[in-house]
Design a protein around this motif. Structure first.
Motif, short mmCIF file in Angstrom:
data_model
loop_
_atom_site.label_atom_id
_atom_site.label_comp_id
_atom_site.label_asym_id
_atom_site.label_seq_id
_atom_site.Cartn_x
_atom_site.Cartn_y
_atom_site.Cartn_z
N LEU A 60 -6.48 -7.01 18.19
CA LEU A 60 -7.65 -6.12 18.13
C LEU A 60 -7.27 -4.66 18.39
N ASN A 61 -6.31 -4.47 19.28
CA ASN A 61 -5.99 -3.13 19.78
C ASN A 61 -5.89 -2.05 18.69
N PRO A 62 -5.16 -2.29 17.58
CA PRO A 62 -5.08 -1.23 16.58
C PRO A 62 -6.38 -1.05 15.80
N ARG A 63 -7.25 -2.05 15.79
CA ARG A 63 -8.40 -2.04 14.88
C ARG A 63 -9.71 -1.64 15.54
N ILE A 64 -9.70 -1.40 16.83
CA ILE A 64 -10.94 -1.11 17.52
C ILE A 64 -10.62 -0.31 18.79
N ASP A 84 -17.55 -6.62 11.49
CA ASP A 84 -17.90 -5.31 10.92
C ASP A 84 -17.36 -4.15 11.75
N GLY A 85 -17.19 -4.39 13.06
CA GLY A 85 -16.75 -3.30 13.94
C GLY A 85 -15.25 -3.05 13.89
N LEU A 86 -14.52 -3.84 13.13
CA LEU A 86 -13.06 -3.70 13.13
C LEU A 86 -12.58 -2.91 11.92
N LYS A 87 -11.63 -2.04 12.16
CA LYS A 87 -11.05 -1.25 11.07
C LYS A 87 -10.27 -2.16 10.13
N LYS A 88 -10.48 -2.00 8.82
CA LYS A 88 -9.80 -2.86 7.85
C LYS A 88 -8.55 -2.15 7.31
N LEU A 100 -11.90 -12.64 1.15
CA LEU A 100 -11.94 -12.25 2.56
C LEU A 100 -10.66 -11.48 2.94
N VAL A 101 -9.50 -12.02 2.51
CA VAL A 101 -8.23 -11.36 2.84
C VAL A 101 -8.17 -9.99 2.18
N TYR A 102 -8.68 -9.93 0.94
CA TYR A 102 -8.70 -8.66 0.20
C TYR A 102 -9.49 -7.60 0.98
N GLU A 103 -10.64 -8.01 1.47
CA GLU A 103 -11.48 -7.08 2.23
C GLU A 103 -10.81 -6.68 3.55
N TRP A 104 -10.21 -7.68 4.22
CA TRP A 104 -9.52 -7.43 5.49
C TRP A 104 -8.37 -6.43 5.30
N CYS A 105 -7.74 -6.52 4.12
CA CYS A 105 -6.63 -5.59 3.81
C CYS A 105 -7.16 -4.25 3.30
N GLY A 106 -8.46 -3.99 3.47
CA GLY A 106 -9.04 -2.71 3.09
C GLY A 106 -8.98 -2.45 1.60
N ASP A 107 -9.07 -3.49 0.78
CA ASP A 107 -9.00 -3.41 -0.69
C ASP A 107 -7.69 -2.74 -1.15
N ARG A 108 -6.65 -2.82 -0.34
CA ARG A 108 -5.43 -2.09 -0.69
C ARG A 108 -4.32 -2.98 -1.22
N VAL A 109 -4.53 -4.29 -1.16
CA VAL A 109 -3.50 -5.22 -1.64
C VAL A 109 -4.11 -6.01 -2.80
N SER A 110 -3.35 -6.20 -3.89
CA SER A 110 -3.93 -6.84 -5.08
C SER A 110 -4.32 -8.29 -4.80
N LEU A 139 0.69 -12.22 5.10
CA LEU A 139 0.68 -13.34 6.05
C LEU A 139 0.21 -12.88 7.42
N ARG A 140 0.62 -11.69 7.81
CA ARG A 140 0.21 -11.13 9.09
C ARG A 140 -1.31 -10.94 9.10
N CYS A 141 -1.85 -10.44 8.01
CA CYS A 141 -3.30 -10.22 7.92
C CYS A 141 -4.06 -11.56 7.97
N VAL A 142 -3.54 -12.56 7.28
CA VAL A 142 -4.19 -13.88 7.30
C VAL A 142 -4.15 -14.45 8.71
N TRP A 143 -3.01 -14.31 9.34
CA TRP A 143 -2.84 -14.83 10.70
C TRP A 143 -3.85 -14.18 11.65
N GLU A 144 -4.07 -12.88 11.50
CA GLU A 144 -5.06 -12.17 12.33
C GLU A 144 -6.45 -12.73 12.11
N LEU A 145 -6.80 -12.95 10.83
CA LEU A 145 -8.13 -13.49 10.52
C LEU A 145 -8.34 -14.85 11.16
N VAL A 146 -7.32 -15.70 11.06
CA VAL A 146 -7.42 -17.05 11.64
C VAL A 146 -7.59 -16.96 13.15
#
Ligand code: ZN
Length: 304
Positions: A20-24, A212-216, A270-280, A251-258
């Motif tokens: 959480l620390n980097p995202r909030i 919603d409160g977390l930076k993507k 979901l992963v696409y959104e979590w990655c801030g629409d920056r990864v294909s 994989l790191r992003c997926v692991w965070e979501l889980v």
């Protein structure tokens, strides 16, 4: 050189706070908790590196949580020698503290910490009871090790169970010179302690956050910067220059979501959104297919 028979893991609470620390902006309470847990864990890892270098015949167990009479107690490190069990609590306090008694505590500015020796003696007595319950009668010796070289304790009373930073080398030499020949009984004892380990506290306290409160977006794994250049194959940090393969970023992003949202189904969207629409989505899809099991059909596909 003993590889630990049981290695250390971060608690779920620490993993969540770290994610959480980097995202909030953590609340004051969660921020302090994160600092304390992270520091404690880093100190324990520093001590693990030292015990790995022990050359005599012993068994090292790291990070144990036991339950005795419905109450949990935690032990940072257990070292089993032929005739003695060492119980070690590692502390990673930094800076100058003043020892005050009645009640025994360490003081720094307006911070007060209970003397860790009190907790250590409780853990020692509980471990003894546990060993008696299973008919093992090796004596237990316990120590608090202050690992941080910047820690100073003024007015410290003489106590043979406290190892200050300047005494660590001597302490390790002492451990190394313990004559020890282990047999099957010691192995059984180690296996018993591992089997009694509870892993993590049940229902650990949860930090406060919402999706919603977390930076993507992906961030640098080294310096936590969100200023990164996302390429086809790798991500480069604009702040520290660190490079990471895209597969590992995803994989790191997926692991965070889980970890943070165990109730959510992992989908490409979901992963696409979590990655801030920056990864294909194509890359996310490929990484998910290669590393997880696909369930459901077509646009309802999710991964476990
Ligand atoms: Zn970086």
């Amino acid at each position: 050189m003993p590889t630990p028979k049981k290695s250390r893991r971060e608690t779920e609470e620490l993993l969540m706070l770290r994610a959480l620390n980097p995202r909030i902006n953590l609340s004051d309470k969660d921020g302090r908790k994160y600092y304390t847990l992270e520091k404690g864990y880093q100190g324990e890892v520093m001590f693990d590196a030292i015990t790995q270098e022990l050359k005599n015949n012993c068994i090292v167990l790291n990070g144990l949580l036991f339950k005795l009479k419905e109450k949990h107690f935690q032990i940072d490190t257990v070292i089993i020698f032929q005739k003695t069990i060492y119980l070690i609590d590692v502390k990673n306090f930094e800076g100058d503290y003043i020892y005050k008694s009645d009640p025994d505590r360490f003081c720094k500015n307006d911070t007060e910490i209970d003397d860790p020796i009190l907790q250590l003696l409780k853990a020692e007595s509980k471990l003894r009871q546990l060993l008696e319950e299973y008919r093992f009668n090796l004596p237990v010796e316990s120590y608090v090790v202050h690992i941080s070289p910047t820690f100073t304790l003024y007015n410290a009373p003489q106590n043979n169970h406290v190892i200050l930073p300047t005494q660590i080398n001597r302490f390790i030499r002492k451990l190394e010179n313990i004559p020890s020949n282990l047999n099957g009984g010691h192995e059984r004892l180690a296996d018993l302690l591992i089997s009694l380990d509870q892993g993590d506290y049940p229902n650990p306290p949860k930090p406060t956050y919402s999706y919603d409160g977390l930076k993507k977006g992906p961030y640098c794994s080294k310096c936590n910067s969100f200023s990164v250049s996302v390429g086809e194959r790798k991500m480069v940090c604009n702040t520290c220059g660190c490079e990471e393969r895209m597969e590992s970023v995803v994989l790191r992003c997926v692991w965070e979501l889980v970890l943070l949202f165990p109730e959510r189904r992992i989908t490409v969207n979901l992963v696409y959104e979590w990655c801030g629409d920056r990864v294909s989505k194509k890359l996310i899809h490929r990484v998910l297919v290669e590393n997880y099991k696909a369930c459901g059909k077509k646009k309802y596909t999710y991964y476990v």
